[in-house]
Scaffold this motif. Structure first.
Motif, PDB file in Angstrom:
ATOM      1  N   LEU A 168       0.924 -10.482  -2.112  1.00 34.23           N
ATOM      2  CA  LEU A 168       1.661 -11.320  -3.059  1.00 34.23           C
ATOM      3  C   LEU A 168       1.639 -10.746  -4.469  1.00 34.23           C
ATOM      4  O   LEU A 168       2.407 -11.185  -5.332  1.00 34.23           O
ATOM      5  N   GLY A 169       0.776  -9.765  -4.727  1.00 36.29           N
ATOM      6  CA  GLY A 169       0.673  -9.189  -6.053  1.00 36.29           C
ATOM      7  C   GLY A 169       1.777  -8.182  -6.343  1.00 36.29           C
ATOM      8  O   GLY A 169       2.794  -8.108  -5.643  1.00 36.29           O
ATOM      9  N   GLU A 170       1.565  -7.391  -7.395  1.00 43.61           N
ATOM     10  CA  GLU A 170       2.583  -6.434  -7.823  1.00 43.61           C
ATOM     11  C   GLU A 170       2.438  -5.077  -7.145  1.00 43.61           C
ATOM     12  O   GLU A 170       3.434  -4.468  -6.744  1.00 43.61           O
ATOM     13  N   THR A 171       1.208  -4.592  -7.006  1.00 45.29           N
ATOM     14  CA  THR A 171       0.986  -3.303  -6.331  1.00 45.29           C
ATOM     15  C   THR A 171      -0.316  -3.335  -5.542  1.00 45.29           C
ATOM     16  O   THR A 171      -1.234  -4.108  -5.856  1.00 45.29           O
ATOM     17  N   ILE A 172      -0.375  -2.485  -4.515  1.00 49.71           N
ATOM     18  CA  ILE A 172      -1.612  -2.225  -3.782  1.00 49.71           C
ATOM     19  C   ILE A 172      -1.840  -0.726  -3.832  1.00 49.71           C
ATOM     20  O   ILE A 172      -0.993   0.053  -3.388  1.00 49.71           O
ATOM     21  N   GLU A 173      -2.978  -0.332  -4.375  1.00 49.02           N
ATOM     22  CA  GLU A 173      -3.294   1.076  -4.553  1.00 49.02           C
ATOM     23  C   GLU A 173      -4.492   1.448  -3.687  1.00 49.02           C
ATOM     24  O   GLU A 173      -5.476   0.715  -3.645  1.00 49.02           O
ATOM     25  N   ASP A 174      -4.391   2.585  -2.996  1.00 48.67           N
ATOM     26  CA  ASP A 174      -5.449   3.008  -2.089  1.00 48.67           C
ATOM     27  C   ASP A 174      -5.767   4.479  -2.340  1.00 48.67           C
ATOM     28  O   ASP A 174      -5.426   5.360  -1.538  1.00 48.67           O
ATOM     29  N   PRO A 175      -6.432   4.766  -3.456  1.00 51.06           N
ATOM     30  CA  PRO A 175      -6.663   6.177  -3.830  1.00 51.06           C
ATOM     31  C   PRO A 175      -7.556   6.932  -2.857  1.00 51.06           C
ATOM     32  O   PRO A 175      -7.450   8.163  -2.751  1.00 51.06           O
ATOM     33  N   SER A 176      -8.442   6.236  -2.146  1.00 51.61           N
ATOM     34  CA  SER A 176      -9.368   6.902  -1.234  1.00 51.61           C
ATOM     35  C   SER A 176      -8.860   6.944   0.200  1.00 51.61           C
ATOM     36  O   SER A 176      -9.551   7.461   1.083  1.00 51.61           O
ATOM     37  N   GLY A 177      -7.686   6.372   0.443  1.00 50.99           N
ATOM     38  CA  GLY A 177      -7.132   6.367   1.796  1.00 50.99           C
ATOM     39  C   GLY A 177      -7.941   5.528   2.758  1.00 50.99           C
ATOM     40  O   GLY A 177      -8.047   5.860   3.941  1.00 50.99           O
ATOM     41  N   MET A 178      -8.498   4.419   2.279  1.00 47.30           N
ATOM     42  CA  MET A 178      -9.282   3.551   3.150  1.00 47.30           C
ATOM     43  C   MET A 178      -8.418   2.959   4.262  1.00 47.30           C
ATOM     44  O   MET A 178      -8.869   2.785   5.390  1.00 47.30           O
ATOM     45  N   GLU A 179      -7.173   2.624   3.928  1.00 45.95           N
ATOM     46  CA  GLU A 179      -6.252   2.093   4.924  1.00 45.95           C
ATOM     47  C   GLU A 179      -4.949   2.884   4.954  1.00 45.95           C
ATOM     48  O   GLU A 179      -4.460   3.259   6.009  1.00 45.95           O
ATOM     49  N   HIS A 180      -4.388   3.138   3.752  1.00 44.86           N
ATOM     50  CA  HIS A 180      -3.101   3.836   3.655  1.00 44.86           C
ATOM     51  C   HIS A 180      -3.041   4.477   2.271  1.00 44.86           C
ATOM     52  O   HIS A 180      -2.828   3.792   1.271  1.00 44.86           O
ATOM     53  N   GLU A 181      -3.220   5.764   2.213  1.00 46.24           N
ATOM     54  CA  GLU A 181      -3.352   6.450   0.931  1.00 46.24           C
ATOM     55  C   GLU A 181      -2.087   6.312   0.090  1.00 46.24           C
ATOM     56  O   GLU A 181      -0.968   6.373   0.599  1.00 46.24           O
ATOM     57  N   GLY A 182      -2.294   6.095  -1.215  1.00 49.47           N
ATOM     58  CA  GLY A 182      -1.181   5.997  -2.137  1.00 49.47           C
ATOM     59  C   GLY A 182      -1.041   4.618  -2.733  1.00 49.47           C
ATOM     60  O   GLY A 182      -1.912   3.766  -2.593  1.00 49.47           O
ATOM     61  N   SER A 183       0.065   4.397  -3.422  1.00 46.30           N
ATOM     62  CA  SER A 183       0.338   3.118  -4.070  1.00 46.30           C
ATOM     63  C   SER A 183       1.667   2.575  -3.562  1.00 46.30           C
ATOM     64  O   SER A 183       2.639   3.319  -3.416  1.00 46.30           O
ATOM     65  N   VAL A 184       1.691   1.266  -3.307  1.00 52.25           N
ATOM     66  CA  VAL A 184       2.885   0.630  -2.754  1.00 52.25           C
ATOM     67  C   VAL A 184       3.192  -0.620  -3.568  1.00 52.25           C
ATOM     68  O   VAL A 184       2.287  -1.392  -3.916  1.00 52.25           O
ATOM     69  N   ALA A 185       4.463  -0.813  -3.868  1.00 55.73           N
ATOM     70  CA  ALA A 185       4.881  -2.035  -4.554  1.00 55.73           C
ATOM     71  C   ALA A 185       4.773  -3.203  -3.589  1.00 55.73           C
ATOM     72  O   ALA A 185       5.235  -3.137  -2.446  1.00 55.73           O
ATOM     73  N   ALA A 186       4.159  -4.285  -4.052  1.00 58.26           N
ATOM     74  CA  ALA A 186       4.008  -5.484  -3.230  1.00 58.26           C
ATOM     75  C   ALA A 186       5.131  -6.473  -3.563  1.00 58.26           C
ATOM     76  O   ALA A 186       6.156  -6.094  -4.140  1.00 58.26           O
ATOM     77  N   LEU A 187       4.943  -7.756  -3.246  1.00 57.06           N
ATOM     78  CA  LEU A 187       6.026  -8.724  -3.376  1.00 57.06           C
ATOM     79  C   LEU A 187       6.257  -9.193  -4.813  1.00 57.06           C
ATOM     80  O   LEU A 187       7.331  -9.710  -5.132  1.00 57.06           O
ATOM     81  N   GLY A 188       5.257  -9.039  -5.662  1.00 60.23           N
ATOM     82  CA  GLY A 188       5.432  -9.386  -7.070  1.00 60.23           C
ATOM     83  C   GLY A 188       5.494 -10.877  -7.348  1.00 60.23           C
ATOM     84  O   GLY A 188       6.035 -11.286  -8.381  1.00 60.23           O
ATOM     85  N   LEU A 189       4.937 -11.691  -6.473  1.00 55.31           N
ATOM     86  CA  LEU A 189       4.956 -13.145  -6.692  1.00 55.31           C
ATOM     87  C   LEU A 189       3.753 -13.637  -7.487  1.00 55.31           C
ATOM     88  O   LEU A 189       3.748 -14.770  -7.964  1.00 55.31           O
ATOM     89  N   LEU A 190       2.731 -12.790  -7.623  1.00 55.18           N
ATOM     90  CA  LEU A 190       1.567 -13.127  -8.433  1.00 55.18           C
ATOM     91  C   LEU A 190       1.264 -11.947  -9.357  1.00 55.18           C
ATOM     92  O   LEU A 190       1.389 -10.783  -8.938  1.00 55.18           O
ATOM     93  N   PRO A 191       0.848 -12.192 -10.603  1.00 53.51           N
ATOM     94  CA  PRO A 191       0.604 -11.108 -11.570  1.00 53.51           C
ATOM     95  C   PRO A 191      -0.762 -10.454 -11.382  1.00 53.51           C
ATOM     96  O   PRO A 191      -1.646 -10.541 -12.241  1.00 53.51           O
ATOM     97  N   ILE A 192      -0.947  -9.786 -10.246  1.00 57.71           N
ATOM     98  CA  ILE A 192      -2.205  -9.107  -9.942  1.00 57.71           C
ATOM     99  C   ILE A 192      -1.898  -7.745  -9.334  1.00 57.71           C
ATOM    100  O   ILE A 192      -0.806  -7.498  -8.843  1.00 57.71           O
ATOM    101  N   ARG A 193      -2.874  -6.845  -9.395  1.00 61.33           N
ATOM    102  CA  ARG A 193      -2.797  -5.562  -8.691  1.00 61.33           C
ATOM    103  C   ARG A 193      -4.118  -5.349  -7.974  1.00 61.33           C
ATOM    104  O   ARG A 193      -5.180  -5.782  -8.441  1.00 61.33           O
ATOM    105  N   THR A 194      -4.065  -4.706  -6.809  1.00 60.44           N
ATOM    106  CA  THR A 194      -5.261  -4.511  -6.002  1.00 60.44           C
ATOM    107  C   THR A 194      -5.513  -3.029  -5.795  1.00 60.44           C
ATOM    108  O   THR A 194      -4.589  -2.271  -5.492  1.00 60.44           O
ATOM    109  N   ILE A 195      -6.769  -2.645  -5.961  1.00 59.80           N
ATOM    110  CA  ILE A 195      -7.190  -1.270  -5.720  1.00 59.80           C
ATOM    111  C   ILE A 195      -8.182  -1.281  -4.566  1.00 59.80           C
ATOM    112  O   ILE A 195      -9.227  -1.950  -4.638  1.00 59.80           O
ATOM    113  N   MET A 196      -7.850  -0.584  -3.485  1.00 60.13           N
ATOM    114  CA  MET A 196      -8.756  -0.499  -2.343  1.00 60.13           C
ATOM    115  C   MET A 196      -9.974   0.334  -2.721  1.00 60.13           C
ATOM    116  O   MET A 196      -9.865   1.338  -3.425  1.00 60.13           O
TER     117      MET A 196
END
Length: 534
Positions: free
Chosen positions: A348-376
């Motif tokens: 629901l946030g703006e972006t999901i970032e996974d710099p260490s490739g824990m699940e999916h390496e890279g950064s992806v735009a999320a739905l943008g319904l909440l003003p948050i960003r997540t870093i794996m």
């Protein structure tokens, strides 16, 4: 004194091993014995947090509940969480051990993980009188037996007497019982003292000839036939127990604009859906119609859309985009109610970032319904937590009680953008402050939280439903469940029916323990009446 060991094996997956293990735990506990469950290796996306803040399979947490003891990481020392078709995250003693392919895991588990399993079992066996072990899948998977650490090797390690369970609801139960025993080695076969047939519905007299023939064929007694038990408020081990949504829309009767219609809740059926048990308490509510959905049509007709937890958050987000569900949610959100749990909140946030490739390496735009960003992050957060909402308002409705209770299992760290409002303030493990959790929109119609199990709390769930219904000007629920009491009643019902169905005297004898036949309510009442007459 080392605990006595009973083991529940199955002719395959989803034959009912987990619930039968829970039933035996409850029965031994009701007879006054200190009992604990054990499953050395569990493959499941349903997990729970123990009191130590460690992760185990959800089924073992339920079995511990049935036994009346606190769940421990030693009850499930190895948890495998599939990450896709070819790799899995392996959790050892509640902590991430690594992400490996199936082949890598099979090569390494005997040498590296069997000692861990042995130690955990020995710890439990020194603390309890009885251990009820659960196998995994079938013990007769001959291509996997060489590296097995959960079925017959574990039975030998614990010196367990084994009960083999077959599922008649799937068909072919006699062939599966015979085939399983035939594929075991002679020494392994000796450990199987009897068998049981599970999930039976129909005329028992039609089953009797087959039971007698298979007893003669395998030279093992049938300890009983367990009936199909509908409406048990107890979670299944994994998504095999998840009822699929085959509807393209809600039934017409539920779409009519009447004030007392059910509240329509759509939970997105993600490919890597984790902890679907978060929604069992909602599904059980009489005033709710809940679907696990994968279509835009279901979303459009929903009153509440929930994005659940995910083992592969970015992959599931990309799947929603390919399926067009992201567009459907964004169209729905301005006039509807949206909830995100754990990975669902991250989406629901703006972006999901996974710099260490824990699940999916890279950064992806999320739905943008909440003003948050997540870093794996590399470190997984696993803990029980309680707290309260930052403001006692939900869906524009005031709440009387803003307290929350649940548990966290996630690897993401969420940061707040300017103007973001957190959903709650939590205390980890009911002690030290864990600070802010989740996020809620300014109008309170969209919120996300890291808390799993949030709907299991009766007070929050009742207020959630009341607020959602009020938002749509629906009547208040006429009936509300007490979830924990329903679960307790279900565990007692499960134990009662299993105890009636199986030869418990034989099972207790396997453990070297005396068994006393329970006095039925009818017999008890008769005795009391006879005493009065005399």
């Amino acid at each position: 004194m080392r605990a006595r060991a009973i083991m529940v094996l199955g002719t395959g997956s989803h034959v009912g091993k987990s619930l039968l293990t829970a039933a035996l735990c409850r029965i031994f506990a009701q007879h006054g014995y200190r009992v604990a469950p054990f499953k050395s290796q569990n493959m499941s996306l349903n997990s729970a947090a123990t009191v130590e803040g460690l992760e185990i399979g959800r089924a073992q947490a339920l079995q511990a509940e049935a036994a009346g003891v606190a769940a421990s990481v030693h009850m499930n020392p190895i948890l495998i969480k599939p990450s896709g078709d070819h790799s899995s995250q392996v959790v050892v003693r509640g902590k991430i051990w690594g992400r490996v392919t199936a082949a890598e895991y099979h090569r390494r588990r005997i040498q590296e993980l069997l000692p861990v399993v042995q130690e955990s079992y020995d710890i439990l066996a020194s603390q309890y009188e009885v251990i009820v072990l659960e196998g995994a899948g079938s013990p007769a998977e001959i291509n996997l037996k060489q590296h097995d650490i959960v079925n017959m090797r574990m039975a030998e390690m614990a010196d367990a007497k084994c009960l083999l369970v077959g599922d008649i609801d799937r068909g072919g139960v006699f062939a599966s019982l015979l085939g399983t025993l035939e594929l075991l080695e002679p020494e392994e076969r000796k450990r199987v003292r009897g068998f049981a047939i599970n999930k039976f519905r129909g005329d028992a007299s039609l089953l009797k000839p087959g039971v007698e023939m298979i007893e003669d064929r395998v030279q093992r007694l049938c300890l009983g036939v367990v009936p199909w038990l509908p409406s048990l408020m107890l979670e299944e081990e994994d998504s095999l127990g998840l009822p699929p949504s085959t509807q393209s829309q809600w039934p017409i009767a539920q779409t009519r604009n009447s004030e007392d219609r059910p509240l329509r809740i759509a939970v997105i059926g993600l490919p890597s859906f984790s902890n679907f048990t978060d929604f069992d308490s909602l599904r059980a509510e009489p005033s709710v119609s809940l679907l696990f959905c994968r279509t835009a049509e279901e979303i459009a007709q929903a009153d509440v859309v929930i994005l659940p937890g995910s083992k592969q958050t970015v992959d599931d987000l990309l799947w929603m985009k390919r399926s067009g569900l992201d567009v459907a949610i964004l169209r729905y959100a301005p006039t509807g109610l949206v909830v995100g749990i754990c990975g669902g909140m991250q989406m629901l946030g703006e972006t999901i970032e996974d710099p260490s490739g824990m699940e999916h390496e890279g950064s992806v735009a999320a739905l943008g319904l909440l003003p948050i960003r997540t870093i794996m992050q590399m470190e997984k957060v696993t803990r029980n937590a309680q707290g309260e909402m930052a403001e006692a308002v939900l869906f524009g409705q005031p709440l009387k009680d803003a307290k929350l209770d649940g548990y966290e299992i996630h690897i993401g760290h969420t940061e707040y953008k300017a103007g973001a409002k957190h959903f709650s303030i939590l205390s980890a493990d009911r002690s030290a402050s864990a600070g802010k959790d989740g996020c809620i929109s300014a109008d309170t119609t969209i919120f996300g939280t890291y808390l799993h199990g949030i709907f299991d709390d009766d007070s929050f769930r009742h207020q959630f439903l009341g607020a959602a219904r009020a938002y749509y000007k629906l009547s208040a629920p006429r009936e509300l469940n007490l979830w924990k009491q329903l679960r307790e009643d279900s565990l007692n019902r499960l134990a009662r029916e299993v105890e009636k169905a199986l030869d418990m005297r034989a099972i207790f004898d396997w453990a070297g323990l005396p068994y006393t036949v329970p006095v039925s309510e009818d017999t008890s009442a008769l005795s009391q009446n006879e005493g009065v007459t005399q």
